[in-house]
Each structure stands twice: as C-alpha cells, then as structure tokens.
Enzyme design. Structure first.
Site, PDB file in Angstrom:
ATOM      1  CG  PHE A  52      -2.221   0.644   1.060  1.00  0.00           C
ATOM      2  CD1 PHE A  52      -2.572   1.244  -0.134  1.00  0.00           C
ATOM      3  CD2 PHE A  52      -3.148   0.666   2.098  1.00  0.00           C
ATOM      4  CE1 PHE A  52      -3.811   1.848  -0.311  1.00  0.00           C
ATOM      5  CE2 PHE A  52      -4.387   1.264   1.945  1.00  0.00           C
ATOM      6  CZ  PHE A  52      -4.722   1.853   0.749  1.00  0.00           C
ATOM      7  CE1 TYR A 102       6.640  -5.266  18.943  1.00  0.00           C
ATOM      8  CE2 TYR A 102       6.345  -7.528  19.670  1.00  0.00           C
ATOM      9  CZ  TYR A 102       6.350  -6.586  18.664  1.00  0.00           C
ATOM     10  OH  TYR A 102       6.032  -6.957  17.395  1.00  0.00           O
TER      11      TYR A 102
END
Ligand code: NAD
Ligand code: NA
Length: 399
Positions: free
Chosen positions: A74, A236
């Site tokens: 994209f 994370y």
C-alpha cells in the site's frame, strides 16, 4: 527536483528515488554475494513487499533463488509536486533490477486487507504463474477495515494492566527521558489490536488462495513475529501488540490443518529488532535497538533486514536436508543472535547506564539515525543528493 528529508516525529514525509534504488541494489548485491539458495522458492507472493522485512524477503527470493515474485503493498506514487512514498520507490527499483536480471516481477498496490486486492492477486497468479510455492505475510499497519463486516479497527501500542515507565529516546535529538505509558482502559483496545495485527487476515489470504487453486503442492507460508528482551515486555510482548503476535502465532495450527492436503506448512519466524518504519513508532524500543546495534556490531553479529531474510531462507525455510529448525513452541528463530545471553547481558548493563550524556558513547544512536534516513532513501553512500532527482518514478507493472 532536489529532495531533502522532512521529518515529523518518527515519520519522514519525503523519500528519495535515487537513494531507494541504490539501497535496493545494495540488498541485491548482498544476496548475490551469499550464493544461490539450494532448493529455494520459485514462485513467490509477498504481502507487504515494499519496505522492511517484506522487501528483503522479496529480494532474497528473487536474487537468491531466481524466484518469480508478486508483491502486494500500500504505497503512493508522486503527485502534484508531492513525493512518492519510500515503498513506492523501493518497488520501482526492485522491479527494474529484477526485470534487468530476467526475473518475473509484478506488483499490486492497494489494501491487502480487502477482498478486492486478494481477488486481483489471485487473478494475476492464475494469469502469469499458475500457482505460488511460497507466501510471505509481512504486513505492518496501524489500521484494518474488516472485509466481511466493514468495521474499521485501529491498533494501539499500550501495556496491559499496569502503567509502564522506562527510558526512551528521541533519536533525532539524542535526548533520553523517562516515559510513562498508561495501560489499556478496556478489552476493546486489545481486541482491536488483534483484529489489525493478529492472524485473521493471514488466514483469509491462505483460505482464498487455496480455494482458488493457486497454492502449489508443498506450499510454504511464513509470517513475522517479535519477542525481544524483558525490558520491553510491558510495551511489546505482554502489551497489546504482543497479544496480536500470540494470535498470529496460534494461526499456524489453523493454517497447517488447512494446508495438509497440499502437503503445505505454515511458519512464524521470530525476527530481530530492526529499524523500520513500524518499529520506530514504538516507545522505548528505539533506545533498546540503539544499544543492541552497538553491542552486536562490536561482536560482529549485527544484521539488517536483508541479512536476516537471506539467513531465514538459506538457513531455516530451505535448508539442504529439508529440515526447518524450530523452537519448543514451533517457531523459527532468527532472533537467535539478538537473544544470545552475552548480547542481552551487555545491553542490560548499558540500559542501566544510558542517559542523554552517555548515549553517544555507549549506544549506536548515530547508526539508528542513519538507518532511519536510509529507509527513505537518504544518506545512502554513493548517491548524489545535490543532483536533480525525478520524483515521478513509475513501477513498471503498475499503470
Ligand atoms: P514495514 O512498515 O517496513 O512494512 C510494512 C509493509 O506492509 C509495507 O510493505 C506496507 O506497504 C505494507 N502494508 C501496510 N498496510 C498495508 C495494507 N493495508 N495493504 C497492503 N500493504 C500494506 O514493517 P516491518 O517492520 O518490515 O514489519 C513486517 C513484519 O515484521 C510485521 O509483522 C512486524 O511485526 C514484524 N517484525 C518487525 C520487527 C522490527 O523490528 N521491525 C521485528 C520482528 C518482526
Ligand atoms: Na515488510
């Protein structure tokens, strides 16, 4: 025009086509220098092929194994005085080099989460390649519109349960400070992050590709994950993004069932922490990466995305005896050199000492900064940035 970097926080708003071309050439040269990958892939679909690990996967497959590649991404071309995106220029450079080497390479630009882009990709495989024998899934995105319900999900990068306080760095200024990130306020933040970065879209791709008959017998598919050190766990691995990675890793079982009758296999590869557009957006992580780079460069074990992907292909996915080494949880580990005990012990030692004052000495913040600009085609050795650059670069296979 003369193109210069223009940054806003961890985003660079401009990109340099000549720098991107040189950076892609450098990756190609590295792969060639390692020799051909025996029994490597021949027809490869890379989803998320324009930057980071996906771009390097595409280069490793094409130039390490003479593979025909279709890349999905994209990105934006230049328009009305505005630069194209780095991934656009990377993909233009990749196709140019692949075609010059006599390799098939075509690209599809659009939302990989949509049914429409999946359909376009399947049509292209049918028309040109018949089937693919490897599908690399390397999307990193902050949002996803669900193709069946139309619901738009946004991911968040937050801890779960407790607020998280640790050091972080502004890599432009080198200022180290404490940051406190509040935890998610509701389960929805977690569910949304899983909807964007979890395994559902990978599953949709493999289902659609299989139903269309475009997966070869013995097909492999791989998606990328991250674990990292304890000091980043709250933001994370134990945070919202980690929940999405758990979901991605669980999808392997589902896909293995789905691929059984094709003698196919799916894998998650746990990769090293590296400077990419995605990782620079995560707090705390860039400071960890700048210390990690210093330690690994000193030990001679530092790798970038291309070294990682070349090693993934030659040393894990396509080994000479056909065996794929996995950890106890069934994952490929090419974060092995990052997670080595001696490396982590040194990083932890530096972590305690790191301040704005000590940063230049004990970290590779300069290397971090340079690599960040390299992602956008800037500060690449051998590129003449004073020369007029043509921003209107075409990707050969895209009209
Ligand atoms: P990146 O930002 O460099 O690449 C993301 C890719 O996804 C690009 O090609 C982009 O065009 C594409 N993309 C994004 N949204 C899209 C959409 N809607 N439709 C089509 N394409 C789209 O990211 P990266 O760091 O290379 O990450 C790739 C994977 O590797 C992710 O799963 C990430 O979690 C994982 N990973 C990253 C690191 C790290 O340190 N960077 C470490 C381990 C694992
Ligand atoms: Na990628």
């Amino acid at each position: 025009m003369i193109i210069q970097p223009r940054t806003r926080g961890f985003i660079c708003l401009t990109a340099h086509p000549d720098g991107a071309l040189q950076a892609v050439k450098n990756q190609i040269e590295y792969v060639k220098s390692k020799g051909k990958i025996k029994n490597g892939p021949k027809k490869v679909l890379v989803i998320g092929a324009s930057t980071g690990f996906g771009l390097s996967s595409r280069i490793a497959a094409a130039f390490g194994s003479d593979a025909a590649t279709i890349g999905v991404f994209f990105e934006k071309p230049a328009s009305e005085g505005k630069m194209g995106t780095a991934g656009w220029y990377n993909s233009a450079a990749f196709e140019k080099e692949a075609h010059a080497a006599g390799l098939y390479a075509k690209s599809i630009n659009g939302d990989a989460f949509s049914d429409d882009i999946k359909r376009q990709t399947i049509d292209l495989i049918k028309k040109d390649l018949g089937q693919v024998d490897l599908v690399v899934y390397s999307l990193a995105s902050p949002r996803r519109t669900h193709p069946k319900t139309g619901v738009a999900y946004a991911s968040v990068l937050k801890p779960i349960g407790e607020p998280f306080t640790n050091k972080t760095v502004d890599f432009h200024t080198g200022v180290v400070s404490d940051i406190t990130i509040s935890p998610v306020e509701n389960e929805e933040d977690i569910a949304n992050t899983i909807a964007v970065m979890g395994g559902e879209d990978w599953k949709f791709w493999i289902e659609d590709l299989k139903n269309a008959g475009v997966l070869a017998d013995g097909v492999k598919t791989v998606a990328y994950s991250y674990i990292g050190p304890e000091l980043t766990f709250p933001i994370y691995r134990n945070g919202t993004i980690g929940q999405a990675k758990n979901d991605l890793e669980k999808t392997v079982t589902v896909l293995n069932d789905l691929l059984k009758d094709l003698h196919g296999v799916s894998y998650v590869s746990v990769n090293k922490a590296l400077v990419t557009q995605s990782s620079s957006a995560i707090p705390v992580v860039p400071l960890y990466i700048s210390l990690l780079y210093k330690v690994m460069k000193e030990k001679g074990t530092h790798e970038g995305t291309i070294e990682q992907m070349q090693r993934l292909f030659a040393g894990r996915l396509y080994t000479e005896n056909g065996e794929v080494p996995l950890d106890a949880d069934g994952r490929i580990r090419i974060d092995d050199w990052e997670m080595a005990e001696d490396v982590q012990a040194e990083v932890a030692k530096y972590w305690d000492k790191v301040t704005t004052e000590t940063l230049p000495d004990i970290s590779d913040i300069e290397g971090y900064r340079k690599e960040f600009f390299n992602l956008f085609g800037f500060e690449i050795d051998g590129v003449d940035y004073k020369k007029d650059a043509n921003e209107n670069v075409k990707i050969p296979s895209i009209e």
